[in-house]
Enzyme design. Sequence first.
Site, PDB file in Angstrom:
ATOM      1  N   HIS A 103      26.878  52.473  10.992  1.00 36.34           N
ATOM      2  CA  HIS A 103      25.465  53.001  10.454  1.00 36.34           C
ATOM      3  C   HIS A 103      25.417  53.334   9.130  1.00 36.34           C
ATOM      4  O   HIS A 103      26.501  54.144   8.987  1.00 36.34           O
ATOM      5  CB  HIS A 103      24.746  53.694  11.603  1.00 36.34           C
ATOM      6  N   ASP A 140      25.691  53.354  23.104  1.00 36.11           N
ATOM      7  CA  ASP A 140      25.483  53.663  24.083  1.00 36.11           C
ATOM      8  C   ASP A 140      23.892  53.147  24.627  1.00 36.11           C
ATOM      9  O   ASP A 140      23.532  52.392  23.706  1.00 36.11           O
ATOM     10  CB  ASP A 140      25.575  55.145  24.760  1.00 36.11           C
ATOM     11  N   GLY A 142      21.269  54.651  23.957  1.00 35.61           N
ATOM     12  CA  GLY A 142      20.239  54.858  22.606  1.00 35.61           C
ATOM     13  C   GLY A 142      20.499  54.050  21.806  1.00 35.61           C
ATOM     14  O   GLY A 142      21.244  53.357  21.456  1.00 35.61           O
TER      15      GLY A 142
HETATM   16  C1  GRF Z   1      24.037  46.856   6.036  1.00 33.92           C
HETATM   17  O1  GRF Z   1      22.903  47.738   5.620  1.00 33.92           O
HETATM   18  C2  GRF Z   1      24.735  47.774   6.951  1.00 33.92           C
HETATM   19  O2  GRF Z   1      24.519  49.284   6.826  1.00 33.92           O
HETATM   20  C3  GRF Z   1      24.062  47.739   8.278  1.00 33.92           C
HETATM   21  O3  GRF Z   1      23.660  46.424   8.300  1.00 33.92           O
HETATM   22  C4  GRF Z   1      23.376  45.839   6.941  1.00 33.92           C
HETATM   23  C5  GRF Z   1      23.907  44.414   6.540  1.00 33.92           C
HETATM   24  O4  GRF Z   1      25.402  44.456   6.972  1.00 33.92           O
HETATM   25  N1  GRF Z   1      25.039  47.834   9.298  1.00 33.92           N
HETATM   26  P1  GRF Z   1      25.958  43.076   6.778  1.00 33.92           P
HETATM   27  O5  GRF Z   1      26.144  42.676   5.231  1.00 33.92           O
HETATM   28  O6  GRF Z   1      25.304  41.971   7.243  1.00 33.92           O
HETATM   29  O7  GRF Z   1      27.518  43.393   7.156  1.00 33.92           O
END
Ligand code: GRF
Length: 194
Positions: A103, A140, A142
């Site tokens: 995240h 999980d 959530g």
């Molecule tokens: C990015 O903003 C990342 O923070 C979130 O999904 C977005 C795309 O990631 N996890 P990716 O280039 O598809 O891996």
Amino acid sequence: MEKTRVAVLVSGGGTNLQAIIDKVADGSLPQVELVKVIASKESAYALERAAKAGIETAVAKEQPQVLEELEGSGAEIIVLAGYMKVLSPEIIKKYRNRIINIHPSLIPKYCGKGFYGIRVHNAVIAAGEKESGATVHYVDEGVDTGEIILQEKVPVLEGDTPEDLAARVLKTEHVILAEGLKIAIQNLEKEGIE
Ligand code: GRF
């Protein structure tokens, strides 16, 4: 070394997936076997990245199909890498403590419903934060609420646009996702021993 079978769920460009592919290829993730990349939509460029790396791919729009693909792949660990759907309780239950997510904020800040992609960085900039970062956590029931595995901070610089911050955080994501995957595999092995 016994490899752990890892499936990756994607929805977008797949730069986080690519980071893992590259680390498996350069030998820094010898314990990982990427067994399948499952996308929530055909247009996910992440599918191209997987195909180029010779990894089996599938598109699964609904959760029962995602479960079917996961079971068929024999995955032991699941990585959500830019995956934009909420996993069904059935999948969470079956793979408890074996699903990790990346995240783009320092959870518990700027996470949960509605906080994804550029929206996260818009909110961080708007709030005048001096730092942000990325988090790898277990998934999980959530949204972004599972146990945190790893976090890494990045500075918010004077004059940063949300796009500037997004790019800086994304670089950090690529580093900590692979590290978080290593920890999750170690935890799985410990589980196996106890
Ligand atoms: C990015 O903003 C990342 O923070 C979130 O999904 C977005 C795309 O990631 N996890 P990716 O280039 O598809 O891996």
